[in-house]
Design a protein around this motif. Structure first.
Motif, PDB file in Angstrom:
ATOM      1  N   ASP A  53       0.662  -1.222   0.150  1.00 14.21           N
ATOM      2  CA  ASP A  53      -0.092  -0.008  -0.037  1.00 14.21           C
ATOM      3  C   ASP A  53       0.792   1.278   0.105  1.00 14.21           C
ATOM      4  N   ASP A  67      -5.076  -1.315   4.296  1.00 16.16           N
ATOM      5  CA  ASP A  67      -5.905  -0.799   5.381  1.00 16.16           C
ATOM      6  C   ASP A  67      -7.216  -0.004   4.626  1.00 16.16           C
ATOM      7  N   ASP A  99     -10.696   4.929   0.647  1.00 15.28           N
ATOM      8  CA  ASP A  99      -9.429   4.424   0.559  1.00 15.28           C
ATOM      9  C   ASP A  99      -9.205   3.305  -0.481  1.00 15.28           C
TER      10      ASP A  99
HETATM   11 CA    CA Z   1      -4.221   2.772   2.205  1.00 13.63          CA
END
Ligand code: CA
Length: 251
Positions: free
Chosen positions: A37, A200, A239
Motif C-alpha cells: 500500500d 488498510d 481508500d
Molecule cells: Ca491505504
C-alpha cells in the motif's frame, strides 16, 4: 506432506481516491503472496508499492532458485524474506535518488511465503494478515502505526483507533529510514485455514467481526474477494482496497 494452496486477489480504487496506490502479487508456483500500500502523493505511492511487490517477488524467486540443490528450511526462508525486504527498500531509495520528484514515497508491504505445512509472514506498515481457522478470525500481524502504539499503551480503544484522524500514520514503511525493520512470523498451516492479506482500505472500513462474517460465508475465493471489496465500498470506500485470500488444503 504438502498442503494444497489456492489464492485469489482483487484491488479496487474505492469510492473517493483517484489513483489506486495499492499493488499485489499472487505467485502460486512459489507459494508467495504480497500486498503493498503505497504513499507519497501525485500517484507516487503507486510507484513505491509496485517497486516493492516486484522487488520482493524477484528476490524470493532468485533465492529459492539458487538454493534448489540444498534442503529448504524455514531458517533459509527467513533469510530470503529479510533479503527481499532489504532489496525492496534499496530499490525504492534508489528510485528516489534518481528522480527527486519521487522523494517521500514509501509503501507498506505484507508477504506470505508458504512452505509445505508452514507459512512465513513478513510485514512492514499497516497492511495486515488475518487467519480464519475453525470459524475464528485472528489478526496475525501487528500494525506499525502510531494509533496501534496508543492501543497497546491502553490510551485508545480499537474502535477509537479505527476512526482516529491519525489512523494512517505508519511508524515503519519501505522507503523510510527504518524500512527494512521487518516483523517475521513462522506459523503452522492447517487444512481448512483461510488467510487474508489486505490493505488498510479494507480494515478502516470494516471491523473484524464483519471481515470474519464474509470470510466464513463459505463462498469461493473469488466471491469472497468481491464481497470484501463491495462491503468496504458500501461502508464508504474512502481508500484503495486490496485483498488476497488464500485457502489451505482441499476446502
Ligand atoms: Ca491505504
Amino acid at each position: 506432506m504438502t498442503l494444497a494452496i489456492r489464492a485469489c486477489g482483487l484491488s479496487d480504487v474505492g469510492r473517493s481516491r483517484r489513483h489506486n496506490e495499492d499493488s499485489f502479487e499472487i505467485d502460486s508456483a512459489t507459494r508467495l503472496f504480497i500486498v503493498a500500500d503505497g504513499m507519497g502523493g501525485h500517484g507516487h505511492g503507486e510507484v513505491a508499492s509496485l517497486l516493492a511487490v516486484q522487488a520482493i517477488g524477484e528476490s524470493v524467486r532468485g533465492s529459492l532458485e539458487a538454493q534448489r540443490e540444498e534442503v529448504g528450511d524455514s531458517q533459509s526462508s527467513r533469510r530470503f524474506l529479510h533479503r527481499a525486504f532489504a532489496e525492496a527498500q534499496e530499490r525504492i531509495k534508489r528510485a528516489t535518488r534518481e528522480d527527486p520528484a519521487l522523494s517521500g514515497m514509501g509503501t507498506t508491504a505484507v508477504c506470505c511465503l508458504a512452505g509445505d505445512a508452514r507459512v512465513l509472514v513478513a510485514h512492514v506498515g499497516d497492511s495486515r494478515v488475518y487467519r480464519l481457522r475453525s470459524g475464528h478470525l485472528s489478526q496475525l500481524t501487528e500494525d506499525h502505526t502510531w494509533v496501534n502504539e496508543q492501543v497497546q499503551a491502553g490510551v485508545l480503544s480499537l474502535d477509537e483507533a479505527r476512526f482516529h484522524p491519525l489512523k494512517s500514520v505508519v511508524t515503519r514503511a519501505l522507503g523510510a529510514d527504518d524500512g527494512q525493520d521487518v516483523d517475521l512470523l513462522d506459523l503452522e498451516l492447517l487444512d481448512g485455514d483461510l488467510l487474508l492479506l489486505c490493505s488498510d482500505g479494507l480494515t478502516t472500513m470494516l471491523d473484524d467481526e464483519r471481515i470474519a462474517e464474509v470470510l466464513a460465508g463459505g463462498q469461493g475465493l473469488e466471491d469472497t474477494c468481491r464481497q470484501l471489496v463491495q462491503a468496504a465500498n458500501d461502508a464508504g470506500g474512502l481508500d484503495n482496497i486490496t485483498v488476497v485470500t488464500i485457502a489451505v488444503g482441499d476446502r
